[in-house]
Design a protein around this motif. Structure first.
Motif, PDB file in Angstrom:
ATOM      1  N   GLY A  78       0.836  -1.123  -0.128  1.00 17.52           N
ATOM      2  CA  GLY A  78      -0.019   0.021  -0.054  1.00 17.52           C
ATOM      3  C   GLY A  78       0.737   1.348  -0.185  1.00 17.52           C
ATOM      4  N   GLN A  79       2.155   1.434  -0.304  1.00  8.27           N
ATOM      5  CA  GLN A  79       2.973   2.481  -0.334  1.00  8.27           C
ATOM      6  C   GLN A  79       2.535   3.150  -1.854  1.00  8.27           C
ATOM      7  OE1 GLN A  79       7.167   1.834   0.436  1.00  8.27           O
ATOM      8  NE2 GLN A  79       7.591   4.092  -0.180  1.00  8.27           N
ATOM      9  N   VAL A  80       2.553   4.506  -1.851  1.00  9.30           N
ATOM     10  CA  VAL A  80       2.181   5.113  -3.064  1.00  9.30           C
ATOM     11  C   VAL A  80       3.645   5.858  -3.297  1.00  9.30           C
ATOM     12  CG1 VAL A  80       0.589   6.614  -4.407  1.00  9.30           C
ATOM     13  CG2 VAL A  80      -0.189   5.012  -2.467  1.00  9.30           C
ATOM     14  N   ALA A  81       3.887   5.963  -4.344  1.00 10.86           N
ATOM     15  CA  ALA A  81       5.159   6.897  -4.703  1.00 10.86           C
ATOM     16  C   ALA A  81       4.834   7.353  -6.188  1.00 10.86           C
ATOM     17  CB  ALA A  81       6.371   6.139  -4.937  1.00 10.86           C
ATOM     18  N   GLN A 246      -9.122  -0.885   7.565  1.00 11.61           N
ATOM     19  CA  GLN A 246      -9.327  -2.527   7.608  1.00 11.61           C
ATOM     20  C   GLN A 246      -8.280  -3.163   6.881  1.00 11.61           C
ATOM     21  OE1 GLN A 246     -12.297  -0.386   7.826  1.00 11.61           O
ATOM     22  NE2 GLN A 246     -12.144  -0.892   9.779  1.00 11.61           N
ATOM     23  N   GLY A 247      -7.110  -2.125   6.274  1.00 11.06           N
ATOM     24  CA  GLY A 247      -6.076  -2.773   5.315  1.00 11.06           C
ATOM     25  C   GLY A 247      -6.413  -3.210   3.924  1.00 11.06           C
ATOM     26  N   GLU A 248      -7.595  -2.783   3.285  1.00 10.45           N
ATOM     27  CA  GLU A 248      -7.991  -2.805   2.232  1.00 10.45           C
ATOM     28  C   GLU A 248      -7.149  -1.789   1.231  1.00 10.45           C
ATOM     29  OE1 GLU A 248     -11.639  -3.516  -0.971  1.00 10.45           O
ATOM     30  OE2 GLU A 248     -11.195  -1.556   0.121  1.00 10.45           O
ATOM     31  N   GLN A 271      -6.085  -6.965  -0.172  1.00  9.14           N
ATOM     32  CA  GLN A 271      -5.929  -6.985   1.269  1.00  9.14           C
ATOM     33  C   GLN A 271      -4.467  -6.532   1.353  1.00  9.14           C
ATOM     34  OE1 GLN A 271      -8.801  -6.462   2.991  1.00  9.14           O
ATOM     35  NE2 GLN A 271      -7.953  -6.074   4.932  1.00  9.14           N
ATOM     36  N   ARG A 272      -4.042  -5.850   2.152  1.00  9.88           N
ATOM     37  CA  ARG A 272      -2.419  -5.499   2.375  1.00  9.88           C
ATOM     38  C   ARG A 272      -2.176  -6.415   3.219  1.00  9.88           C
ATOM     39  NH1 ARG A 272      -1.731  -0.287   4.601  1.00  9.88           N
ATOM     40  NH2 ARG A 272      -3.947  -0.327   5.160  1.00  9.88           N
TER      41      ARG A 272
END
Length: 272
Positions: A78-81, A246-248, A271-272
């Motif tokens: 879920g990291q965004v760059a 919730q990790g989505e 789901q992360r």
């Protein structure tokens, strides 16, 4: 073709982008990112999908097939760059493509990447880079007097100058984006559907509010709306990314053709 589109396409050579992001502004959605990628339609591009970087990392991103890399990427955790260029009046090229930077940001710790960028300030043409998680973020520009900043809670905007530079289109998008994110309910799909139209705003800025970046008044006008409509150059992708409590992770990307013709819409969730 509108005169402004023809004129603009001759005045600059590098892509423009617009990004709004919110960290910790809604307990249900600790990270929300909304972005437009503006580029020449002739530049070959692969739509957003999962692929493996040279580092071995799997990431979700579109691909620039001309020079490699991407403008916005999301890792499996879920990291965004994302990267934008810095709009400068004279064309400038670096030794390496700026499209490497989001991929590097997902593979390297900020301290390591920052030190490498500091050691080679001219490796890339002018750029802004953000790396974001639900806990915070990191911003680096090789046009910043003090590059490398930690980001914490708040709503932010980034276009083709430094972070939070008050260009009219950035201010308009950031304000509307922050309002929608703060009021978002529990339905992720609703939030995505509310954010997409904000990025399709074609309202130009008044001449008195335009920045002077050395590209000429007609080009400044052409580039002044959040969504750019043209036959040769314009907004090619609108992307929404949300991480929920919730990790989505969920991603929506709408692709566009010349003159704002809607093309494929892709959606991803995991789901992360």
């Amino acid at each position: 073709m509108p005169a402004t589109s023809a004129h603009a396409s001759k005045e600059f050579r590098s892509p423009m982008c617009l990004i709004a992001f919110a960290i910790g502004q809604n307990p249900r959605f600790p990270l929300v990112v909304a972005a437009n990628r503006d580029e020449f339609f002739r530049r070959p591009t692969a739509a957003m999908d999962w692929w493996q970087a040279d580092s071995g990392q799997h990431l979700l991103a579109g691909r620039d097939l001309a020079s490699g890399g991407t403008w916005l990427a999301i890792s499996a955790n879920g990291q965004v760059a994302a990267v934008t260029n810095v709009r400068e009046g004279s064309p400038e090229t670096g030794r390496s493509s700026r499209g490497e930077l989001p991929v590097r940001a997902l593979a390297e710790p900020a301290s390591v990447l920052g030190a490498a960028l500091n050691s080679e300030p001219d490796r890339y043409a002018g750029f802004n880079l953000v790396s974001l998680t639900e806990r915070g973020g990191w911003y680096y520009s090789n046009r910043d007097a003090h590059p490398g900043r930690q980001l914490f809670r708040g709503s932010f905007g980034l276009s083709n100058h430094l972070l939070q530079t008050p260009w009219p289109k950035l201010l308009r998008l950031r304000k509307a984006f922050a309002t929608v994110v703060e009021a978002a309910s529990h339905r992720t799909e609703d939030l995505h559907n509310q954010l997409l139209p904000l990025l399709q705003d074609t309202s130009p800025a008044p001449d008195a509010m335009l920045p002077d970046t050395g590209v000429g008044i007609e080009t400044e006008r052409f580039l002044s709306s959040p969504f750019i409509v043209g036959s040769d150059y314009g907004t090619r992708a609108t992307t929404i990314v949300t991480l929920d409590a919730q990790g989505e992770a969920r991603v929506t990307e709408q692709s566009w053709g010349p003159n704002a013709q809607p093309l494929e819409k892709r959606q991803f969730s995991w789901q992360r």
